[in-house]
Design an enzyme around this catalytic site. Structure first.
Site, mmCIF file in Angstrom:
data_model
loop_
_atom_site.group_PDB
_atom_site.id
_atom_site.type_symbol
_atom_site.label_atom_id
_atom_site.label_comp_id
_atom_site.label_asym_id
_atom_site.label_seq_id
_atom_site.Cartn_x
_atom_site.Cartn_y
_atom_site.Cartn_z
ATOM 1 N N SER A 20 0.780 -1.143 -0.071
ATOM 2 C CA SER A 20 0.044 -0.131 -0.030
ATOM 3 C C SER A 20 0.871 1.172 0.181
ATOM 4 C CB SER A 20 -0.740 -0.025 1.298
ATOM 5 O OG SER A 20 -1.690 1.074 1.063
ATOM 6 N N GLY A 21 0.591 2.111 -1.081
ATOM 7 C CA GLY A 21 1.463 3.171 -0.949
ATOM 8 C C GLY A 21 2.444 3.363 -1.845
ATOM 9 N N THR B 194 -1.555 2.553 -8.164
ATOM 10 C CA THR B 194 -2.577 3.329 -8.758
ATOM 11 C C THR B 194 -2.198 4.177 -9.938
ATOM 12 O OG1 THR B 194 -4.043 2.948 -7.019
ATOM 13 C CG2 THR B 194 -4.871 4.457 -8.484
ATOM 14 N N ASN C 46 -1.289 5.497 3.143
ATOM 15 C CA ASN C 46 -1.346 6.135 1.855
ATOM 16 C C ASN C 46 -2.718 7.220 1.863
ATOM 17 O OD1 ASN C 46 -1.961 6.774 -1.079
ATOM 18 N ND2 ASN C 46 -1.889 4.976 -1.592
ATOM 19 N N SER D 184 -5.627 5.616 -0.663
ATOM 20 C CA SER D 184 -5.363 4.269 -0.947
ATOM 21 C C SER D 184 -6.460 3.563 -1.452
ATOM 22 C CB SER D 184 -4.964 3.670 0.679
ATOM 23 O OG SER D 184 -4.758 2.102 0.444
ATOM 24 N N SER D 185 -6.304 2.591 -2.140
ATOM 25 C CA SER D 185 -7.480 1.929 -3.058
ATOM 26 C C SER D 185 -7.905 1.223 -2.062
ATOM 27 C CB SER D 185 -7.097 1.240 -4.297
ATOM 28 O OG SER D 185 -6.196 1.947 -5.015
ATOM 29 N N GLY E 102 -2.440 -3.207 -1.932
ATOM 30 C CA GLY E 102 -1.217 -3.701 -1.817
ATOM 31 C C GLY E 102 -1.172 -4.660 -0.608
ATOM 32 N N GLU F 6 -0.790 -5.912 3.052
ATOM 33 C CA GLU F 6 -0.903 -4.912 4.252
ATOM 34 C C GLU F 6 -0.843 -5.601 5.510
ATOM 35 O OE1 GLU F 6 -5.212 -3.313 4.355
ATOM 36 O OE2 GLU F 6 -4.551 -1.941 2.560
#
Ligand SMILES: Nc1ncnc2c1ncn2[C@@H]1O[C@H](COP(=O)(O)OP(=O)(O)OP(=O)(O)O)[C@@H](O)[C@H]1O
Ligand SMILES: [Mg+2]
Length: 1045
Positions: A106-107, A111, A156, A159-160, A386, A388
């Protein structure tokens, strides 16, 4: 050059395959050095590693797009555009479906990477109104999905919170036709709860910040975020993020995609309902039975929700506070406790939102879907949440990490395992590379019978009291000896003391690290149950969109079958995704997060090392270095490159493998670069492939020129032949035409000659039958007949007899022209004679005098034309009537020719005095007007000559002979008003008397003889001269100036 140097730059090689020595340390150092220089992209073969710079770099400009457009992957600096270009070209030119797998925690920038890929493909594919619309719709799906599916997390800011896989379809020209988006498991728990420092989904903040006062009023919302429980009663604005602007962008994007204003309003209404549900407070009250029951603490919010969705508040209140339980054939309404009530409320909010999200994705898909029968090739872009690892990891993290585990598996399978297995299969000599295969972890989770998900499902379906303890106990029992599973219990069994593992948890050794999951909420989240009363209440609402989200609420369609659990649903969709990805050619973008603080250009080696390890980059490099960059079946390979050898082009008669051997032998590639497998050819370095590709391109260009040349030759030849045929045809026709005309001419001439000859012959033969002079007589007769006709006609049509009329008919025949002319003049003369004959003697005399005047003066003296109109009266004095002139009358008697008054010029002074002038047939008499006595009597024979001027004056000089009786007096200078008549009559009288005319001089200068000597008279034209006659001026004794005008 720049690119290849950067690829080979020892301190910061662009392709890690070239790293020497290859160690974790050198790899990390290289990444760090490149990152420091701002080169965030690095290759491992054709895998791109992207390190998040956390700042905007000037490497995504349109110029860069141009630079990478149709570039050679290995000839330019590593860039995400290069992989996008390679995938796009492969899809367009090699006809292979592609997928771009973007992984990382993540981050790490997944994306962003997916957006860069999409925007690159959109920029390089062709343009056009229709294509641009499709591109715009595909690109604009991002802001909409991000608003509803992204949120700020501690890792993030954007974050998605859902997984996204987007298939973009292209036609054979490489133009995008549309696409399909699949979404995976939205993190819906975020709706009702998020930890401090994080936010709920962006849309709520955007709506409150960007919605107009009118919109908010319509949605019954308050602008202040602190009012809402689901927003943790915080405003939570993000630094550097303008929620209001993003809201507007999101609305614009919806418009571009094709959402109608009514759809947008409905969507926002449902969103508002979710937010407001969080403010529905419950309180406990006691029923008559003494049981505790929950009720709505403050009905206003509920009221407003019901107004928004068109529902009776009582229905919703009942659905929130009670539950219908079916026991055998009876339905019993049981009251819920306050926690149960809140549970139901939150479940409802989560369900509405997640279903709304699914609806949103479907709605976008409807807009961007490909028209049937048009699709050709597909490029999939996968941007999934991502890996986590949080402090407290729950069911969502478990699911997310499972998905990442599967993606890693694909990567391993496709790049490492499969590759190595292929070498073995193909019989290539090969030293195996050790790598970690994570199938064991995948199996631990997804195994149909003994996997964690299966156990969870079992637990959820099990009758009786269900809780996570029994679930955990089962796992502990099943995986007691599993290498990748740990829990307090298994640790205890292995006599390990680990304080970091609490009792309610289990730990999995993922490929990316160990993650401790807390089982609390697993069963509930997996069940994902919504009380039927609530779905029925939603279905009962009049709000069309909301109602459509709860089809199971329809009492007609009550099903007793339990819906599939969240876990099994996710497992199934991941399986479909994997199948989809396996069928395509993978392109990898591996994102790395350089630091935990989102700081620009901060590289934390320890953090990156962890990611390098779990992403298996070292193994990736090793396999790449040991293996072959490219492989292809002999058939397609030969088909693609056969033009590079004269032996294989255009056709190779033998087997494919032999063909490839012959081909590559001719190209003389280094032997270590090639390996011949059982069915495939292997090429070691991308550079060799690149070289082959370059040669092929050159050869294709040559062949294209050859084909063009042949075609043009053929076209010119056929055109020439056609022209030639046409030319022959035209000349044949033309020649025929010329000859035909010539023949006709000859024929006509022959006929004429023939006719003449025949005529001549006939005339000769018949001549004797005719008299020889017949023709002459005939001609004479005709001639005379014509003349007669002419003359008779003339006689009948004679022109008028007036002498003024000079008309005369033209001659009818040329031969009569001379005669006609003669006749005309005869006729005219005859007319004149006739005219003359009828004149009286006086008139005749007058006309003769006029004729004489014309002979004397015409065109000589200016006065003449004026005299034409004046009749010559002769007698101007009235001698007979006036008794005063009796004496004079006696002198003249019947010999008078003319009597008039003149002025005599005084020879000495030049002044004039009036005199009476009488002209008789013998004399010229000058008399004094008063006395009427003759003063001078000149015999006509004494007159020598007369001089007059050229001008329109009446001046005349009468020159006398020296021998005359009055000769001593000298010449007379007179001025007469009837000069022309006077001189003419003088002349006529002289002619009659002496048969000699009067000598007349018309000149500007003449000499006169006066008693005192000769005087030169000069005539001068001058405006000073009086209008009543010339003025004479004496100039000295011998000069006289006569001024006339
Ligand atoms: N290439 C880049 N250039 C500049 N900034 C970037 C780039 N890639 C990522 N970032 C920054 O990093 C942030 C996080 O990136 P992104 O949202 O793509 O991460 P992610 O991998 O999708 O995370 P998650 O799994 O949480 O969705 C972005 O908001 C952006 O600020
Ligand atoms: Mg993301």
């Amino acid at each position: 050059m720049e690119a290849s140097t950067s690829l080979l730059d020892a301190a910061a090689v662009g392709d890690l395959v070239l790293l020497d020595p290859l160690t974790e340390e050198s790899l990390l150092r290289t990444l760090q050095e490149r990152f420091r220089r701002g080169d965030i992209y690095t290759y491992i073969g054709n895998v791109v590693i992207s390190v998040n710079p956390y700042r905007s770099l000037p490497i995504y400009t349109p110029e860069k797009v141009q630079e990478y457009h149709s570039c050679n992957f290995f000839a330019v600096k590593p860039h995400i555009y290069a992989i996008a270009d390679d995938a796009y070209r492969s899809l367009r030119d090699r006809d292979r479906d592609q997928c771009i797998l973007i992984t990382g925690e993540s981050g790490a920038g997944k994306t962003e990477a997916s957006k860069l890929v999409m925007s690159y493909v959109a920029a390089v594919c062709s343009k056009g109104e229709e294509v641009d619309k499709v591109k715009e719709q595909l690109l604009q799906s991002n802001p909409v999905l991000e608003a509803f599916g992204n949120a700020k997390t501690v890792r993030n800011d954007n974050s998605s919170r859902f997984g996204k896989y987007m298939d973009v379809a292209f036609d054979f020209k490489g133009e995008p036709l549309g696409g399909v988006i699949s979404n995976y498991l939205l993190e819906k728990s975020r709706i009702v709860q998020h930890v401090k420092g994080e936010r709920n989904f962006h849309i709520f903040y955007q709506l409150l910040a960007g919605g107009s006062a009118q919109l908010l009023q319509q949605l019954k919302l308050q602008q202040d975020g602190r009012h809402y429980g689901y927003l943790n009663r915080e405003t939570s604005a993000l630094p550097g993020v303008d929620d209001a602007a993003n809201f507007r962008a999101m609305q614009d994007a919806m418009r571009v995609i094709g959402f109608s204003p009514a759809e947008v309003t409905a969507l926002l209404e449902v969103t508002a309902v979710v937010l407001k549900l969080g403010n529905v407070e419950l309180s406990s009250s006691y029923q008559a039975s003494g049981m505790e029951a929950c009720s709505i603490a403050e009905p206003r919010e509920l009221q407003e929700i019901c107004e928004l969705i068109g529902l009776d508040p009582g229905v919703l209140e009942q659905a929130l506070c009670t539950r219908t339980v079916k026991a055998r054939d009876e339905t019993v309404l049981t009251t819920l406790s306050v926690p149960q009530g809140y549970y139901g409320r939150d479940a409802l909010a989560k369900n509405i939102y997640s279903r709304l999200f699914d609806w949103l994705v479907n709605r976008i898909n409807t807009s961007i879907q490909v028209k049937p029968g048009k699709q050709r090739k597909v490029m999939g872009v996968l941007d999934i949440y991502g890996f986590e690892i949080f402090q407290d990891n729950g069911f969502e993290q478990f699911i997310i990490n499972y998905c990442n585990e599967k993606l890693q598996q694909i990567f391993i399978l496709m790049t490492l395992k499969e590759e190595q297995e292929e070498y073995v299969r193909e019989g290539i000599r090969w030293t195996p590379v050790e790598f970690f295969d994570n199938s064991i972890i995948c199996d631990l989770i997804e195994n149909g019978k003994r996997g964690i998900l299966a156990m969870l499902d079992e637990e959820c379906l099990r009758p009786g009291v269900v809780n996570e303890d029994t679930f955990l106990a089962k796992l502990n029992q099943l995986f007691a000896a599993h290498k990748h599973y740990e829990s307090k219990e298994t640790q205890n069994a292995r006599r390990i003391t680990d304080a970091s593992l609490p009792p309610q948890c289990f730990r999995i050794h993922h490929y990316a690290g160990k993650v401790t999951y807390n089982v609390t909420g697993f069963v509930e989240k997996n069940n994902d149950l919504l009380f039927r009363d609530l779905s029925q209440a939603m279905w009962a609402a009049r709000h069309a969109l909301l109602r459509s989200l709860f089809p199971e609420g329809d009492p007609q369609k009550v099903s007793l079958k339990l819906p599939p659990t969240a876990g099994s649903q996710f497992k199934a969709s991941v399986a479909t995704l994997m199948k989809n990805l396996y069928s395509k050619n993978p392109n990898y973008i591996r994102c790395i997060k350089p630091n935990e603080t989102k700081a620009a250009m901060l590289f934390t080696p320890e953090l990156v090392l962890g990611q390098v390890r779990y992403l298996g980059l070292m193994e990736n490099v090793r396999v790449r270095r040991a293996g072959y960059a490219f492989r292809q079946l002999y058939g397609p390979f030969l088909e693609r490159y056969k033009m590079l050898s004269a032996q294989t082009w255009p056709r190779w008669a033998g087997g494919d493998r032999e063909g490839v051997e012959v081909l590559l032998a001719e190209l003389a590639l280094p032997p270590e670069e090639l390996a011949f497998g059982h069915t495939k050819i292997f090429i070691r370095s991308p550079r060799t492939l690149f070289d082959l590709e370059r040669q092929r391109q050159e050869r294709v260009a040559q062949l294209a020129t050859l084909i063009q040349k042949m075609f043009r030759g053929w076209r010119c030849r056929t055109q020439y032949q056609l022209l030639r045929k046409s030319q022959i045809l035209i000349s044949a026709w033309f020649r025929g035409h010329v000859q035909k005309n010539k023949y006709k001419q000859m024929r006509r001439s022959a006929l004429i000659v023939q006719a003449y000859v025949r005529g001549w012959k006939v005339r000769r033969a018949y001549r004797r039958y005719f008299r020889s002079e017949a023709s002459a007589r005939l001609a004479n007769f005709i001639y005379r007949r014509l003349v007669q006709k002419f003359l008779v006609g003339l006689g009948r049509n004679l022109p008028p007899l007036s002498v003024m009329d000079r008309t005369w008919p033209p001659a009818p025949y040329e031969f009569l022209a001379d005669a006609n002319q003669e006749l005309r003049s005869i006729f005219y003369r005859w007319k004149c004679k006739k005219y003359r004959e009828q004149l009286t003697p006086q008139r005749r005399a007058l006309l003769q005098a006029k004729l004489c005047a014309s002979e004397l003066f015409k065109d000589k003296k200016t006065l003449y034309p004026k005299s034409l109109q004046q009749p010559f009266q002769g007698e101007y004095l009235g001698l007979t009537q006036n008794p005063k002139y009796q004496k004079l009358h006696a002198v003249a008697k019947d010999k008078l020719v003319m009597a008039d008054t003149v002025r005599k010029v005084n020879r000495a002074s030049g002044k004039t005095v009036p005199r009476l002038l009488l002209l008789t047939t013998e004399h010229l008499v000058l008399a004094d007007p008063k006395a009427a006595q003759p003063k001078t009597v000149l015999s006509l024979g004494d007159i020598r000559s007369v001089s007059v001027t050229r001008f329109s004056d009446g001046f005349l000089a009468l020159h006398l002979k020296e021998t005359s009786t009055v000769g001593a007096k000298g010449d007379f200078l007179l001025v007469s008003d009837h000069l022309i008549e006077l001189v003419t009559r003088l002349h006529q009288t002289l002619v009659e008397a002496t048969a000699q005319g009067l000598p007349l001089r018309i000149a500007d200068q003449f000499s006169t003889r006066f008693p005192k000597g000769d005087v030169a008279v000069t005539v001068v034209e001058s405006p000073q001269a009086g209008s009543d006659g010339p003025v004479c001026k004496k100039r000295g004794s011998h000069k006289l100036e006569v001024r006339v005008h």
